[in-house]
Design a protein around this motif. Structure first.
Motif, PDB file in Angstrom:
ATOM      1  N   UNK A 138     -11.797  36.700 -16.507  1.00  0.00           N
ATOM      2  CA  UNK A 138     -11.516  37.935 -17.253  1.00  0.00           C
ATOM      3  C   UNK A 138     -11.081  39.024 -16.279  1.00  0.00           C
ATOM      4  N   UNK A 139      -9.787  39.037 -15.911  1.00  0.00           N
ATOM      5  CA  UNK A 139      -9.287  40.110 -15.054  1.00  0.00           C
ATOM      6  C   UNK A 139      -8.780  41.279 -15.895  1.00  0.00           C
ATOM      7  N   UNK A 140      -8.843  42.461 -15.354  1.00  0.00           N
ATOM      8  CA  UNK A 140      -8.272  43.623 -16.053  1.00  0.00           C
ATOM      9  C   UNK A 140      -7.693  44.558 -15.010  1.00  0.00           C
ATOM     10  N   UNK A 145       0.971  45.327 -11.089  1.00  0.00           N
ATOM     11  CA  UNK A 145       0.991  45.326  -9.627  1.00  0.00           C
ATOM     12  C   UNK A 145      -0.408  45.253  -9.030  1.00  0.00           C
ATOM     13  N   UNK A 146      -1.442  45.527  -9.856  1.00  0.00           N
ATOM     14  CA  UNK A 146      -2.823  45.491  -9.369  1.00  0.00           C
ATOM     15  C   UNK A 146      -3.511  44.151  -9.632  1.00  0.00           C
ATOM     16  N   UNK A 147      -2.814  43.213 -10.321  1.00  0.00           N
ATOM     17  CA  UNK A 147      -3.481  41.980 -10.752  1.00  0.00           C
ATOM     18  C   UNK A 147      -3.929  41.108  -9.590  1.00  0.00           C
ATOM     19  N   UNK A 148      -3.187  41.106  -8.486  1.00  0.00           N
ATOM     20  CA  UNK A 148      -3.550  40.242  -7.364  1.00  0.00           C
ATOM     21  C   UNK A 148      -4.858  40.659  -6.696  1.00  0.00           C
ATOM     22  N   UNK A 149      -5.271  41.916  -6.888  1.00  0.00           N
ATOM     23  CA  UNK A 149      -6.472  42.400  -6.200  1.00  0.00           C
ATOM     24  C   UNK A 149      -7.539  42.921  -7.153  1.00  0.00           C
ATOM     25  N   UNK A 192      -4.991  41.057  -0.834  1.00  0.00           N
ATOM     26  CA  UNK A 192      -5.270  42.158   0.096  1.00  0.00           C
ATOM     27  C   UNK A 192      -6.749  42.491   0.189  1.00  0.00           C
ATOM     28  N   UNK A 193      -7.551  42.115  -0.813  1.00  0.00           N
ATOM     29  CA  UNK A 193      -8.987  42.367  -0.772  1.00  0.00           C
ATOM     30  C   UNK A 193      -9.783  41.105  -0.422  1.00  0.00           C
ATOM     31  N   UNK A 194      -9.086  40.056  -0.036  1.00  0.00           N
ATOM     32  CA  UNK A 194      -9.763  38.808   0.342  1.00  0.00           C
ATOM     33  C   UNK A 194      -8.954  38.146   1.443  1.00  0.00           C
ATOM     34  N   UNK A 195      -9.098  38.652   2.644  1.00  0.00           N
ATOM     35  CA  UNK A 195      -8.358  38.103   3.779  1.00  0.00           C
ATOM     36  C   UNK A 195      -8.779  36.665   4.069  1.00  0.00           C
ATOM     37  N   UNK A 196     -10.025  36.317   3.745  1.00  0.00           N
ATOM     38  CA  UNK A 196     -10.532  34.960   3.926  1.00  0.00           C
ATOM     39  C   UNK A 196     -11.105  34.487   2.591  1.00  0.00           C
ATOM     40  N   UNK A 197     -10.246  34.076   1.663  1.00  0.00           N
ATOM     41  CA  UNK A 197     -10.706  33.739   0.309  1.00  0.00           C
ATOM     42  C   UNK A 197     -11.559  32.479   0.298  1.00  0.00           C
ATOM     43  N   UNK A 198     -12.284  32.280  -0.806  1.00  0.00           N
ATOM     44  CA  UNK A 198     -13.286  31.220  -0.876  1.00  0.00           C
ATOM     45  C   UNK A 198     -12.874  30.103  -1.821  1.00  0.00           C
ATOM     46  N   UNK A 199     -13.604  29.005  -1.670  1.00  0.00           N
ATOM     47  CA  UNK A 199     -13.605  27.891  -2.624  1.00  0.00           C
ATOM     48  C   UNK A 199     -15.067  27.597  -2.897  1.00  0.00           C
ATOM     49  N   UNK A 200     -15.422  27.400  -4.170  1.00  0.00           N
ATOM     50  CA  UNK A 200     -16.832  27.173  -4.512  1.00  0.00           C
ATOM     51  C   UNK A 200     -16.938  26.112  -5.600  1.00  0.00           C
ATOM     52  N   UNK A 201     -18.001  25.303  -5.528  1.00  0.00           N
ATOM     53  CA  UNK A 201     -18.297  24.288  -6.536  1.00  0.00           C
ATOM     54  C   UNK A 201     -19.616  24.659  -7.201  1.00  0.00           C
TER      55      UNK A 201
END
Length: 564
Positions: A138-140, A145-149, A192-201
């Motif tokens: 649920x992004x808002x 232009x703000x959707x990526x962050x 731009x707000x996740x320079x080292x993004x994650x993967x999670x299970x």
């Protein structure tokens, strides 16, 4: 003459080169201009493709429905844009991520069921069905232009058609993927707000979503972070494959997301990972990529990374097949008999659905060395033939194969269409080069269901100016007071002149050389020169044309004896 030569050479001219798919690679042009999700209902043999159509809150949504033969069954339209798709465990209900809620449809009648409330979505949802629940992001954002962050929540639908926050959230366009054993995976694309993004299970089997493994990929210096494009569980859930645009295909152990002991071979040079999917029978791994020319966009490999069987390779290039595999554009049927691939053009404005049935083996191909061209002296505006030979391993193809060709010169790259490969492997590409200078011909074989693409063949030809000629006729002798009347013809080979040629006329006699009035060549190539000579004895008339950018100049002379 050129049209006849093209026909004789077996060359079919098309608007752009296309990947030559075999009969078992069925292709349907999708009625969408954007793409957000692909899901496969093996119980009813249906394929669902969602058009995100973001950009305005009033945009309508579309879900195109196809059968396993690539035939469109129906189209589901919605009043607002849609994005993610998820099927429940028995395939009876299709969950569609709408702007204002989670829409649900009966997969037999395609009629709408009661919808579930959800947080407003302005950026596009991802969806997955795990542990008996339909999970959705649920992004808002106030602006696209703000959707990526933007901050994105992970929610799920409840049986009373309401929604519940799971408590997990982070920035960006979070992606979801379900796996066997009530597993749920969430991946964060780089932003731009996740320079080292994650993967999670997560374990989705209980009332609370429990994270069982997570990983970030950057080193101590912040280098090597994942550029996530897609992710998938293996058929048994023990492995995770990640399409990483920076690192290629990562194979991880799902228990702790550490690198698997044995990984998959690197993608071909020039290919950037865009999608990944394991077949439901556990036999295959499909890897999608963004690549150009004969570089493969799709590779089908054994799911077991220790199996060294060469990958089946497909190169998509052109208006009949798309140019590359779209991110998250791969899904299998449950039994592994069919792979469904969504491809897109370079601009990302058109889409195609491929239905691929993997064969048992695929054979190598190569171009034989030493392409030739004729005539030996190539000139602008005249037909030129480039000949070569394609060598094939394995059995002979049931249908004639095709190669595609381009010409690159000072004016750019020009598509020349396709040429048929004869039974002995030979082919002829016919062209009319338009500019003088080097012209490099690139011939590609993009493969088919049983043949891998060949490394491109290149051949450079030096293109010169086309010849021109002047023929001049004059009387042997004329009286001085009668005057001289000369006739002639002018011809220029190659490309037609934009205007009639204007010829320079000079007269040389015992008094010297002088320039007479120029003459313009008639439409039929003829011209005349009339002159009143100024001296007796031999008088020489010289007619010349200087040439132009595409034609050589020419000259002709005639001598007349002038008497009293």
């Amino acid at each position: 003459m050129l049209a006849a030569a093209l026909a004789a050479g077996g060359l079919t001219v098309v608007a752009a080169p296309a990947a030559h798919a075999a009969a078992s690679d069925l292709v349907a042009k999708l009625p969408i201009s954007s793409f957000s999700a692909l899901t496969v209902d093996s119980a009813h043999q249906r394929v669902y493709v969602a058009d995100s159509n973001l950009g305005h809150y009033d945009n309508k949504g579309l879900v195109a429905v196809y059968d396993f033969s690539g035939e469109r069954v129906t189209t589901i339209t919605t009043t607002r844009h849609v994005s993610g798709l998820a099927l429940n465990s028995d395939g009876s209900v299709l969950h569609v991520g709408g702007r204002d809620g989670i829409l649900r449809y009966d997969t037999t009648t395609y009629l709408p069921l009661s919808a579930a409330v959800a947080g407003t979505d302005t950026c596009g949802r991802s969806m997955a069905f795990a542990g008996g629940r339909a999970y959705h992001t649920a992004p808002y954002a106030n602006s696209m232009s703000d959707c990526d962050t933007t901050l994105t929540y992970l929610d799920y639908s409840q049986t009373d058609n309401t929604w519940q926050r799971s408590g997990w959230q982070d920035h960006g366009r979070l992606q979801l993927e379900a796996g066997p054993g009530d597993r749920l995976m969430m991946g964060q694309p780089a932003n731009a707000k996740a320079a080292d993004p994650f993967l999670a299970v997560f374990d989705a089997g209980g009332t609370t979503l429990v994270r069982t493994a997570d990983r970030r990929f950057a080193d101590a210096e912040g280098k090597g972070a994942a550029n996530l494009k897609d992710m998938a569980f293996s058929a048994d859930g023990t492995k995770v494959a990640v399409a990483d645009a920076a690192a290629g295909t990562r194979l991880l152990d799902s228990g702790d997301l550490s690198d698997a002991a044995t990984g998959y071979p690197a993608l071909p040079s020039g290919a950037s990972a865009s999608a990944v999917a394991f077949s439901g029978d556990g036999k295959y791994l499909a890897r999608g990529a963004s690549a150009t020319g004969a570089t493969p966009d799709l590779l089908l490999s054994p799911a077991d990374p220790s199996d060294a069987t060469p990958a089946l390779e497909f190169a998509f290039e052109g208006s009949l097949d798309g140019d590359r595999v779209a991110p998250r554009g791969l899904e299998w049927s449950a039994d592994g008999s069919r792979l469904f691939a969504v491809t897109t053009n370079t601009a990302g404005s058109q889409y195609w659905l491929h239905v691929v049935q993997p064969p048992a083996v695929q054979y190598d191909t190569r171009f034989a060395q030493g392409p030739t061209h004729s005539p030996a002296r190539a000139v602008a505006g005249e037909a030129l033939a480039v000949r070569g030979r394609l060598e094939l391993d394995g059995p002979a193809p049931a249908e004639p194969l095709k190669v595609t060709a381009t010409r690159t010169d000072a004016g750019g790259t020009h598509e020349l269409g396709t040429a048929t490969v004869k039974a002995d492997g030979t082919f002829t590409v016919l062209d009319e080069p338009e500019l003088i200078g080097d012209a490099t011909y690139t011939v590609s074989f993009l493969g088919d269901l049983t043949h891998r693409p060949a490394t491109d063949l290149t051949h450079t030809v030096s293109v010169g100016r086309a010849a021109s000629s002047i023929a001049l006729s004059a009387p042997a002798e004329v009286p001085m007071d009668t005057g001289v009347h000369l006739t002639g013809t002018f011809a220029a080979q190659g490309k037609a002149l934009p205007e009639r040629a204007v010829l320079k006329v000079e007269r040389t006699d015992r008094l010297g050389t002088g320039t007479l009035s120029s003459v313009t060549v008639a439409a039929d190539g003829t011209f005349t020169v009339d002159d009143l000579p100024r001296a007796r004895r031999n008088t020489t008339y010289t007619v010349s044309w200087p040439g132009d950018d595409l034609h050589e100049g020419s000259t002709a002379s005639a001598t007349v004896r002038v008497t009293r």
